[in-house]
Design a protein around this motif. Structure first.
Motif, short mmCIF file in Angstrom:
data_model
loop_
_atom_site.label_atom_id
_atom_site.label_comp_id
_atom_site.label_asym_id
_atom_site.label_seq_id
_atom_site.Cartn_x
_atom_site.Cartn_y
_atom_site.Cartn_z
N ARG A 90 0.85 -1.20 0.00
CA ARG A 90 0.00 0.00 0.00
C ARG A 90 0.88 1.24 0.00
O ARG A 90 1.79 1.37 0.80
N SER A 99 0.95 5.67 -0.70
CA SER A 99 0.22 6.91 -0.98
C SER A 99 0.51 7.33 -2.41
O SER A 99 1.66 7.53 -2.79
N LEU A 111 -4.84 7.58 -1.69
CA LEU A 111 -4.19 8.60 -0.86
C LEU A 111 -5.19 9.09 0.18
O LEU A 111 -6.30 9.50 -0.17
N ARG A 160 10.62 3.29 7.07
CA ARG A 160 10.03 3.24 8.41
C ARG A 160 11.13 3.09 9.45
O ARG A 160 12.14 2.44 9.19
C1 LIG Z 1 -4.28 11.20 8.57
C2 LIG Z 1 -3.38 11.30 7.36
C3 LIG Z 1 -3.42 12.43 6.58
C4 LIG Z 1 -2.64 12.54 5.41
N1 LIG Z 1 -2.78 13.65 4.62
C5 LIG Z 1 -2.07 13.75 3.48
C6 LIG Z 1 -2.27 14.85 2.60
O1 LIG Z 1 -3.07 15.73 2.83
N2 LIG Z 1 -1.54 14.88 1.46
C7 LIG Z 1 -0.63 13.90 1.14
O2 LIG Z 1 -0.01 14.00 0.09
N3 LIG Z 1 -0.43 12.84 1.95
C8 LIG Z 1 -1.15 12.72 3.09
N4 LIG Z 1 -0.99 11.62 3.90
C9 LIG Z 1 -0.10 10.52 3.47
C10 LIG Z 1 1.24 10.51 4.17
O3 LIG Z 1 2.05 11.54 3.69
C11 LIG Z 1 1.89 9.12 3.89
O4 LIG Z 1 1.08 8.13 4.46
C12 LIG Z 1 3.30 8.99 4.48
O5 LIG Z 1 4.18 9.89 3.86
C13 LIG Z 1 3.86 7.57 4.28
O6 LIG Z 1 3.84 7.18 2.92
P1 LIG Z 1 3.06 5.87 2.44
O7 LIG Z 1 1.59 6.09 2.76
O8 LIG Z 1 3.29 5.75 0.97
O9 LIG Z 1 3.58 4.70 3.20
C14 LIG Z 1 -1.76 11.49 5.06
C15 LIG Z 1 -1.70 10.34 5.87
C16 LIG Z 1 -2.51 10.25 6.99
C17 LIG Z 1 -2.48 8.98 7.82
#
Ligand SMILES: Cc1cc2nc3c(=O)[nH]c(=O)nc-3n(C[C@H](O)[C@H](O)[C@H](O)COP(=O)(O)O)c2cc1C
Length: 191
Positions: free
Chosen positions: A10, A12, A138, A178
């Motif tokens: 998974r 983002s 995302l 991580r």
């Molecule tokens: C509550 C929450 C809010 C987030 N909001 C944003 C956001 O507004 N924009 C964005 O690009 N990523 C957002 N993210 C994603 C994080 O940046 C991302 O999960 C983190 O960098 C780790 O990357 P991965 O999800 O690919 O493992 C959010 C994640 C969470 C859990």
């Protein structure tokens, strides 16, 4: 997909192909969300499925407004460069709202976050299901919730947990590293 592989796969996603998410895929994703745990099984969450380009553009606009708010308040410089164009390009935006009053008994002892905790579990289930069926997602929160509520006619008594963008990735995203899990044994230790 094997469970550990799914957890790590998974990612983002911030670039989507213009391929629609089918109704079957939408149903599979929200069903996974609905099976999340919740205090007293109150299932405090509901979903707004957005595919209309005009509405997606309005959501994107709330992001652009949020960027301006950050800039006006001398927020971090990188935020100014955050590209909002991919928001409108996501094939599906699932906005997840919840009733903060459906958080179980926590209010009696200073733990008022049950509904948001449950909704976060719901969203994580959905992110994993999306990956499981070959999509990317995302969890997007870069907007002023009050503006989004106006755009989507969300009742005042509900809160917004996030907008979940879903679709086919246009490119493979790198996995941010991580840290090693920090486990305290028996008591919280300062080392
Ligand atoms: C509550 C929450 C809010 C987030 N909001 C944003 C956001 O507004 N924009 C964005 O690009 N990523 C957002 N993210 C994603 C994080 O940046 C991302 O999960 C983190 O960098 C780790 O990357 P991965 O999800 O690919 O493992 C959010 C994640 C969470 C859990």
């Amino acid at each position: 997909m094997e469970f550990d592989e799914l957890i790590k796969k998974r990612r983002s996603c911030r670039a989507f192909k213009p391929v629609p998410v089918t109704e079957d895929q939408l149903q599979a994703i929200v069903t996974a969300g609905q099976w999340a745990p919740s205090p007293l099984n109150e299932q405090p969450f509901e979903f707004i499925s957005v595919t209309d380009p005009a509405v997606k553009a309005q959501i994107q606009k709330t992001g652009i407004e949020a960027k301006q708010i950050i800039e006006d308040n001398n927020g971090p410089a990188w935020a100014k460069k955050y590209p909002m164009n991919f928001i409108g390009e996501a094939p599906l935006i699932l906005v997840v709202v919840y009733n903060p009053n459906k958080g179980g008994l926590g209010n009696y002892f200073g733990q008022p976050h049950g509904a948001l905790q449950s909704t976060s579990a719901c969203i994580q289930n959905m992110l994993l299901k999306a990956t499981d069926i070959g999509l990317d997602s995302l969890w997007f929160t870069f907007f002023n919730p009050a503006s989004l509520k106006t755009v989507l006619d969300i009742p005042t008594e509900l809160d917004v947990a996030g907008a979940v963008l879903i679709g086919t990735p246009a490119m493979e995203a790198k996995a941010p590293p991580r840290r090693s899990p920090k486990i305290h044994r028996d008591r919280f230790s300062k080392e």
